[in-house]
Design a protein around this motif. Structure first.
Motif, PDB file in Angstrom:
ATOM      1  N   ASP A  67       0.830  -1.195   0.000  1.00  0.00           N
ATOM      2  CA  ASP A  67       0.000   0.000   0.000  1.00  0.00           C
ATOM      3  C   ASP A  67       0.872   1.255   0.000  1.00  0.00           C
ATOM      4  OD1 ASP A  67      -2.108  -1.732   0.247  1.00  0.00           O
ATOM      5  OD2 ASP A  67      -2.588  -1.204   2.317  1.00  0.00           O
ATOM      6  N   LYS A 102       2.196   4.740   1.230  1.00  0.00           N
ATOM      7  CA  LYS A 102       2.378   5.299   2.570  1.00  0.00           C
ATOM      8  C   LYS A 102       2.272   6.819   2.566  1.00  0.00           C
ATOM      9  CE  LYS A 102       3.435   1.223   4.276  1.00  0.00           C
ATOM     10  NZ  LYS A 102       4.799   0.898   4.706  1.00  0.00           N
ATOM     11  N   ASN A 147      -0.470  11.039  -1.046  1.00  0.00           N
ATOM     12  CA  ASN A 147      -1.079  10.870  -2.365  1.00  0.00           C
ATOM     13  C   ASN A 147      -0.305   9.839  -3.196  1.00  0.00           C
ATOM     14  OD1 ASN A 147      -3.252  12.995  -2.339  1.00  0.00           O
ATOM     15  ND2 ASN A 147      -1.482  14.315  -1.968  1.00  0.00           N
ATOM     16  N   ASN A 187      -2.909  -0.860  -2.386  1.00  0.00           N
ATOM     17  CA  ASN A 187      -3.872   0.234  -2.478  1.00  0.00           C
ATOM     18  C   ASN A 187      -3.199   1.592  -2.604  1.00  0.00           C
ATOM     19  OD1 ASN A 187      -6.082  -1.556  -2.079  1.00  0.00           O
ATOM     20  ND2 ASN A 187      -5.700  -1.521   0.127  1.00  0.00           N
ATOM     21  N   LYS A 226      -3.399   5.835  -2.044  1.00  0.00           N
ATOM     22  CA  LYS A 226      -3.803   6.666  -0.904  1.00  0.00           C
ATOM     23  C   LYS A 226      -4.018   8.098  -1.370  1.00  0.00           C
ATOM     24  CE  LYS A 226      -2.440   7.711   3.876  1.00  0.00           C
ATOM     25  NZ  LYS A 226      -1.387   7.527   4.903  1.00  0.00           N
ATOM     26  N   GLY A 275      -7.205   5.869  -4.353  1.00  0.00           N
ATOM     27  CA  GLY A 275      -7.264   6.623  -3.106  1.00  0.00           C
ATOM     28  C   GLY A 275      -8.631   7.208  -2.815  1.00  0.00           C
ATOM     29  N   THR A 276      -8.780   7.766  -1.620  1.00  0.00           N
ATOM     30  CA  THR A 276     -10.071   8.284  -1.180  1.00  0.00           C
ATOM     31  C   THR A 276     -10.340   9.706  -1.666  1.00  0.00           C
ATOM     32  OG1 THR A 276      -9.040   8.988   0.890  1.00  0.00           O
ATOM     33  CG2 THR A 276     -10.108   6.835   0.880  1.00  0.00           C
TER      34      THR A 276
END
Length: 301
Positions: A137, A139, A142, A169, A171, A201-202
């Motif tokens: 993932d 860290k 962005n 994933n 971020k 990312g969210t």
């Protein structure tokens, strides 16, 4: 924050080597760790490095983090966190007969300020994972997800009541990375299955890619490649099986906001889908592609 290594190495090999490069002797932060042996290799404790971890067990040997499930539940970890935007780090583990990461053991890699790194596990035998994770993932705030690649005869969670989690994933505004599994496996929750994730990312960012070969059964709730934000393109899913393949649930790589749909590719001797295959565009986005290659009749329910 500096992380220090605290681990012991066990090996059945008479031909064994261990080396490390230490950037900051005062706080014990290692740059690289290299462990090589012709026999079995086991690690108890925590390996922390800022650039890479390299492990080689013998052609007829195993690699294990921790001694296995015990009463006190020893959880081994291998972590690379580079603390730089220039290099996301790597973990490379090769063993002839098998790789075991039991209990809550974990293998993770990524620049603490940026993208996920690369994890590679290769063995002719099985990869056994506890309730821990293989994580590339991002860290950074962005960052993009990295790459997790597993090549083995099979991969499953241990004990069989546990689910093993593998992720790459993104971020923030980062894109999802790639999870690439070549091993006999069942994708799902519980009962020794594995869960795969390469989400965007969210904030924004596109979905990533999940590739699985030699799989026999897929619970679609255990594969995630869509963006988690309100806008972004869907990811890509490729699933190959040499014999029968059963898909349970909706396999969805649709875009969100104004994003385009991703791509789905399914290949098997006989395919059964209980659910839907979705690759829709959203807003101004285009739909993606769905490709099915099956030697016999494909059943949809």
């Amino acid at each position: 924050t500096a992380r220090t290594s605290n681990f012991r190495i066990f090996t059945s090999s008479t031909n064994f080597s261990f080396s490390m490069a230490q950037l900051q002797p005062a706080n014990g932060v290692l740059e690289t760790v290299s462990i090589q042996g012709a026999g079995d290799v086991g690690v108890v404790g925590s390996i922390q490095a800022t650039r890479s971890v390299f492990v080689r067990a013998g052609s007829f040997a195993d690699f294990r983090i921790g001694p296995g499930p015990t009463a006190n539940g020893i959880n081994g970890t291998v972590n690379v966190s580079t603390g730089t935007t220039a290099y996301a780090g790597s973990i490379d583990i090769v063993a002839g007969l098998g790789i075991s990461i039991p209990n809550l053991g974990s293998v993770s890699v990524g620049g603490s300020n940026e993208n996920g790194g690369t994890i590679s596990l290769r063995t002719l035998g099985p990869v056994q994972l506890g309730a821990g994770v293989l994580s590339a993932d991002a860290k950074g705030a962005n960052g993009d997800g990295g790459l997790v690649r597993v090549i083995s005869s099979s991969i499953f969670g241990i004990p069989f009541s546990q689910t093993a989690f593998i992720s790459a994933n993104g971020k923030g505004a980062g894109n999802g990375g790639t999870v690439d599994i070549f091993a006999f496996s069942n994708i799902g929750a519980g009962a020794g299955k594995i869960s795969l994730s390469a989400t965007g990312g969210t904030t924004s960012g596109n979905g990533g890619t999940v590739k699985v070969s030699q799989v026999v059964s897929v619970d679609t709730a255990a594969i995630a490649v869509r963006p988690l934000s309100s806008t972004g393109n869907g990811g890509n899913i490729q699933i190959d099986s040499p014999s029968t393949l059963a898909i349970h649930g909706n396999l969805d790589v649709s875009g969100v906001g104004n994003g385009s749909g991703g791509n789905i590719f399914l290949s098997s001797g006989m395919l059964t889908v209980t659910g839907s295959l979705l690759s829709n565009g959203a807003g101004n986005g285009n739909g993606g592609a769905i490709t099915i290659s099956s030697a016999s009749t494909t059943d949809f329910h």
